[in-house]
Design a protein around this motif. Structure first.
Motif, mmCIF file in Angstrom:
data_model
loop_
_atom_site.group_PDB
_atom_site.id
_atom_site.type_symbol
_atom_site.label_atom_id
_atom_site.label_comp_id
_atom_site.label_asym_id
_atom_site.label_seq_id
_atom_site.Cartn_x
_atom_site.Cartn_y
_atom_site.Cartn_z
ATOM 1 N N GLU A 1 4.426 -7.344 -5.739
ATOM 2 C CA GLU A 1 3.700 -8.193 -4.894
ATOM 3 C C GLU A 1 2.687 -7.371 -3.704
ATOM 4 O O GLU A 1 2.863 -6.246 -3.947
ATOM 5 C CB GLU A 1 4.806 -8.891 -3.833
ATOM 6 N N ASN A 2 2.098 -8.136 -3.295
ATOM 7 C CA ASN A 2 1.019 -7.646 -2.461
ATOM 8 C C ASN A 2 1.881 -6.709 -1.376
ATOM 9 O O ASN A 2 2.824 -6.880 -0.847
ATOM 10 C CB ASN A 2 0.280 -8.561 -1.191
ATOM 11 N N GLY A 3 1.264 -5.505 -1.434
ATOM 12 C CA GLY A 3 1.707 -4.428 -0.122
ATOM 13 C C GLY A 3 3.003 -3.805 -0.583
ATOM 14 O O GLY A 3 3.679 -3.017 0.423
ATOM 15 N N THR A 4 3.316 -4.026 -1.976
ATOM 16 C CA THR A 4 4.666 -2.831 -2.315
ATOM 17 C C THR A 4 4.274 -1.601 -2.604
ATOM 18 O O THR A 4 5.249 -0.986 -2.872
ATOM 19 C CB THR A 4 5.174 -3.813 -3.527
ATOM 20 N N GLY A 5 3.093 -1.137 -2.456
ATOM 21 C CA GLY A 5 2.842 0.181 -2.708
ATOM 22 C C GLY A 5 2.300 0.625 -4.070
ATOM 23 O O GLY A 5 2.370 1.636 -4.580
ATOM 24 N N LYS A 6 1.585 -0.396 -4.901
ATOM 25 C CA LYS A 6 1.306 -0.189 -6.107
ATOM 26 C C LYS A 6 0.083 0.753 -6.059
ATOM 27 O O LYS A 6 0.077 1.870 -7.115
ATOM 28 C CB LYS A 6 0.675 -1.435 -6.781
ATOM 29 N N GLU A 7 -0.758 0.900 -5.161
ATOM 30 C CA GLU A 7 -1.579 1.789 -5.110
ATOM 31 C C GLU A 7 -1.340 3.318 -5.093
ATOM 32 O O GLU A 7 -1.311 4.310 -5.532
ATOM 33 C CB GLU A 7 -2.980 1.742 -4.020
ATOM 34 N N LEU A 8 -0.215 3.546 -4.259
ATOM 35 C CA LEU A 8 0.488 4.623 -3.856
ATOM 36 C C LEU A 8 1.098 5.124 -5.134
ATOM 37 O O LEU A 8 1.238 6.306 -5.637
ATOM 38 C CB LEU A 8 1.449 4.455 -2.998
ATOM 39 N N LEU B 1 5.287 7.846 -1.529
ATOM 40 C CA LEU B 1 6.043 6.707 -1.442
ATOM 41 C C LEU B 1 7.528 7.170 -0.832
ATOM 42 O O LEU B 1 8.122 8.310 -0.939
ATOM 43 C CB LEU B 1 6.377 6.182 -2.691
ATOM 44 N N ILE B 2 7.887 6.282 0.163
ATOM 45 C CA ILE B 2 9.124 6.608 0.655
ATOM 46 C C ILE B 2 10.129 5.547 0.428
ATOM 47 O O ILE B 2 9.986 4.357 0.274
ATOM 48 C CB ILE B 2 8.992 6.614 2.272
ATOM 49 N N GLY B 3 11.561 5.867 0.303
ATOM 50 C CA GLY B 3 12.464 4.832 0.180
ATOM 51 C C GLY B 3 13.585 5.353 -0.689
ATOM 52 O O GLY B 3 13.476 6.225 -1.584
ATOM 53 N N VAL C 1 5.607 -3.829 2.646
ATOM 54 C CA VAL C 1 5.513 -2.660 3.281
ATOM 55 C C VAL C 1 4.135 -2.465 4.074
ATOM 56 O O VAL C 1 4.235 -2.079 5.274
ATOM 57 C CB VAL C 1 5.534 -1.359 2.543
ATOM 58 N N ARG C 2 3.254 -3.123 3.640
ATOM 59 C CA ARG C 2 1.996 -3.083 4.554
ATOM 60 C C ARG C 2 2.367 -3.917 5.719
ATOM 61 O O ARG C 2 1.798 -3.511 6.963
ATOM 62 C CB ARG C 2 0.590 -3.901 3.667
ATOM 63 N N GLN C 3 2.847 -4.990 5.651
ATOM 64 C CA GLN C 3 3.266 -5.775 6.823
ATOM 65 C C GLN C 3 4.099 -5.050 7.800
ATOM 66 O O GLN C 3 4.034 -5.205 8.806
ATOM 67 C CB GLN C 3 3.828 -7.284 6.280
ATOM 68 N N LEU C 4 5.019 -4.588 7.182
ATOM 69 C CA LEU C 4 5.946 -3.732 8.013
ATOM 70 C C LEU C 4 5.198 -2.770 8.768
ATOM 71 O O LEU C 4 5.372 -2.460 10.154
ATOM 72 C CB LEU C 4 7.142 -3.032 7.009
ATOM 73 N N GLU C 5 4.476 -1.992 8.122
ATOM 74 C CA GLU C 5 3.632 -0.931 8.788
ATOM 75 C C GLU C 5 2.771 -1.395 9.856
ATOM 76 O O GLU C 5 2.599 -0.931 10.985
ATOM 77 C CB GLU C 5 2.600 -0.371 7.776
ATOM 78 N N ASN C 6 1.921 -2.565 9.665
ATOM 79 C CA ASN C 6 1.282 -3.361 10.546
ATOM 80 C C ASN C 6 2.192 -3.589 11.758
ATOM 81 O O ASN C 6 1.609 -3.507 13.186
ATOM 82 C CB ASN C 6 0.520 -4.413 10.142
HETATM 83 N N1 LIG Z 1 7.206 3.028 -0.308
HETATM 84 C C1 LIG Z 1 5.994 3.172 0.718
HETATM 85 N N2 LIG Z 1 6.485 4.429 1.327
HETATM 86 C C2 LIG Z 1 5.426 4.596 2.411
HETATM 87 N N3 LIG Z 1 4.339 3.654 2.716
HETATM 88 C C3 LIG Z 1 4.131 2.639 1.893
HETATM 89 C C4 LIG Z 1 5.073 2.445 0.642
HETATM 90 N N4 LIG Z 1 4.751 1.480 0.166
HETATM 91 C C5 LIG Z 1 3.647 0.868 0.724
HETATM 92 N N5 LIG Z 1 3.346 1.800 1.700
HETATM 93 C C6 LIG Z 1 2.071 1.516 2.508
HETATM 94 O O1 LIG Z 1 1.866 0.088 2.645
HETATM 95 C C7 LIG Z 1 0.358 -0.143 2.396
HETATM 96 C C8 LIG Z 1 -0.084 -0.920 1.284
HETATM 97 O O2 LIG Z 1 0.420 -0.021 0.006
HETATM 98 P P1 LIG Z 1 -0.418 -0.073 -1.250
HETATM 99 O O3 LIG Z 1 -2.008 -0.374 -0.931
HETATM 100 O O4 LIG Z 1 -0.202 0.648 -2.351
HETATM 101 O O5 LIG Z 1 0.024 -1.380 -1.796
HETATM 102 P P2 LIG Z 1 -0.432 -2.442 -2.890
HETATM 103 O O6 LIG Z 1 0.813 -3.111 -3.769
HETATM 104 O O7 LIG Z 1 -1.521 -1.903 -3.716
HETATM 105 O O8 LIG Z 1 -1.080 -3.747 -2.138
HETATM 106 P P3 LIG Z 1 -1.868 -4.850 -2.618
HETATM 107 O O9 LIG Z 1 -1.610 -5.746 -3.604
HETATM 108 O O10 LIG Z 1 -2.351 -5.670 -1.375
HETATM 109 O O11 LIG Z 1 -3.164 -4.098 -3.295
HETATM 110 C C9 LIG Z 1 -0.384 1.244 2.383
HETATM 111 O O12 LIG Z 1 -0.591 1.486 3.838
HETATM 112 C C10 LIG Z 1 0.846 2.246 1.984
HETATM 113 O O13 LIG Z 1 0.648 3.580 2.629
#
Ligand SMILES: Nc1ncnc2c1ncn2[C@@H]1O[C@H](COP(=O)(O)OP(=O)(O)OP(=O)(O)O)[C@@H](O)[C@H]1O
Ligand SMILES: [Mg+2]
Length: 502
Positions: free
Chosen positions: A198-205, A169-171, A385-390
């Protein structure tokens, strides 16, 4: 050796300290301080047999001078000694080497001294004479484990402050710092963690980082997406089945059994069917799972991390989620803020992804233009963050020079084309935006020229369906000159791409 009759086995001397930190963790080292030679010898023998590295000292002064030069994890310290008393030695140890754990040895029945010692910072106490040596070994092992946890947490806190990141995680926004703090605090425990965001906020990370920083980090993390598995299969996936439980059922362990001594990550927990919720609750409350169709439960040692992007409270209200399960899961809640609430992290994340995708595609793109950054900061980012990455991945493909420009971003097109058409837009006069006006004239002209060439050539390529000869004809240029121009605007990084079609 002034009173320290080091009964060490392999004991490294102080000179080898540097080498220790680079390799796998060294053996836990215990310093036994007691004035009775026979007791020192027998303790040393027992502890060495249990895999400890042992040093001994015959009194407090000798013990303290050893400590000054040698790494020690735990001191087994006698209270009653001639010269410096044990409680006094304890005080000095805690003052000079607070990281060293101390287990006191007190006389049977002398509870007052034992309590005073614990108040003064001793980790634990043992009473003499010892009944079983196992009690000594256990007390020392626990003290060592405690010290390792504390050391690790300190090192991590240090790293957080230095790098402003946690796991992947970065930030560096205050809200992300809060996330790191909670996650880091939760990591070494076995408490259940519920990650909300929310979606793509980094929950799995976050889930992975917590697992990696836990004592189970070297065991597997088993993840399951509760929303992606048909309701009828969820229970067998989680808890396993026995042969004949239902048509086609096999003897099969579930995720919980497979993850024994490790971590289970239950993603999209809000989608778990009610029947499975009841079973999960039992697993969490009792530490037991029953395979579908089995009579007997099995004990499992599993740490659970769950995540969801839905409002569980709302699901509880509508009867789709069990309230008791919610409270079991949310022992430690981690709230991941949406990206729009931590805009200060956007440039850092954008550059992180820029480096990632530029490296991956072998392109030399090093910068994100001022205007592009402004656009990035202004987006609402519903996909976070996922959308930003894309978006950055897209921009890396589109970029023509060594910088990302607004037109390279998926949503920057409008601005870019209106600039090309000269209709103007916010921050842009006559096709010149603020970012260009900030540059010295010569550089601005070069950039603008390159941007013009790029836009012009790409537009012709698009109009002619990628036909170079036709595009050259429409440009009024000869084919090889047009080709050279095309190469220039598309950048050297695209050399691996197939030649444009003729
Ligand atoms: N703080 C962060 N720093 C770096 N990369 C991040 C960060 N947060 C999210 N990402 C990247 O964004 C993408 C989505 O992250 P992740 O799968 O953990 O989100 P999620 O909250 O589990 O999403 P979903 O709700 O869709 O399952 C991944 O590619 C992840 O590497
Ligand atoms: Mg996820």
């Amino acid at each position: 050796m002034s009173g320290a009759d080091a009964a060490t086995s392999t004991s490294e001397r102080p000179s080898s300290r540097g080498a220790e930190s680079a390799s796998t963790p060294p053996k836990a080292r215990v310093l036994v301080v007691d004035d009775e030679p026979a007791l020192r010898r027998s303790l040393a023998r027992v502890l060495m047999a249990e895999g400890f590295d042992v040093l001994t000292a015959e009194d407090g002064a000798a013990g303290l001078s050893l400590l000054a030069t040698t790494r020690v994890d735990v001191i087994l310290l006698d209270v009653m000694m001639p010269g410096l008393g044990g409680v006094e030695v304890l005080g000095r140890v805690k003052e000079q080497h607070p990281e060293v754990e101390v287990v006191m040895m007190t006389a049977f029945g002398d509870i007052d001294t034992a309590v005073a010692a614990v108040r003064a910072g001793a980790y634990n106490f043992l009473t003499k004479p010892f009944g079983h040596t196992e009690a000594v070994v256990l007390a020392l092992s626990q003290a060592v484990e405690h010290k390792r946890l504390v050391d690790r947490t300190r090192a991590l806190e240090q790293r957080l402050v230095e790098h402003e990141r946690f796991g992947e995680l970065i930030g560096r926004s205050p809200r992300m710092q809060d996330v790191y703090r909670v996650a880091l605090g939760a990591a070494p425990t076995t408490s259940t963690v519920l990650i909300l965001g929310e979606n793509g906020t980094g929950k799995e990370l976050v889930a992975r980082a917590i697992h990696q920083h836990s004592l189970r980090g070297d065991r597997p993390l088993r993840a399951i997406n509760c929303g992606a598995i048909p309701d009828t299969l969820v229970e067998t996936e989680l808890f396993g089945s026995v042969r004949g439980a239902f048509t086609g059922a096999m003897d099969r362990p579930g995720l919980f059994e497979l993850a024994d001594k490790g971590t289970v990550f239950l993603d999209e927990i809000g989608d778990l069917p009610l029947a499975a919720q009841a079973k999960l609750l039992r697993a969490l409350a009792e530490g037991e799972v029953k395979r579908v169709g089995a009579m007997e439960p099995k004990t499992v040692d599993v740490r659970v991390i769950a995540a969801t992007n839905v409002d569980l409270k709302e699901r509880i209200g509508s009867g789709r989620f069990r309230e008791d399960l919610y409270y079991r899961l949310a022992v430690i809640p981690v709230h991941l803020p949406p990206l729009r609430q931590r805009k200060e992290d956007i440039p850092l994340l954008a550059y992180h992804f820029l480096h990632k995708y530029a490296r991956r595609s072998g392109r030399e793109i090093k910068r994100i233009g001022v205007e592009a950054l402004r656009l990035l900061r202004e987006q609402p980012w519903p996909g976070n963050v996922r959308q930003l990455e894309n978006a950055i991945e897209h921009a890396v493909v589109m970029a023509r020079g060594d910088s990302i420009m607004p037109g390279d971003l998926p949503f920057g097109r409008e601005d870019a084309s209106s600039a090309e058409e000269g209709t103007g837009s916010a921050g842009m006069i006559g096709g010149i935006d603020d970012a260009l006006a900030d540059l010295p004239y010569a550089e601005a002209k070069d950039r603008a020229g390159l941007a013009f060439d790029g836009a012009y050539v790409e537009r012709l390529m698009k109009r002619t369906g990628g036909n170079v000869s036709e595009a050259a004809r429409q440009a009024g240029m000869d084919r090889s000159n047009f080709r050279r121009l095309l190469k220039k605007v598309r950048g050297a990084g695209k050399k691996d791409e197939p030649e444009p079609e003729e």
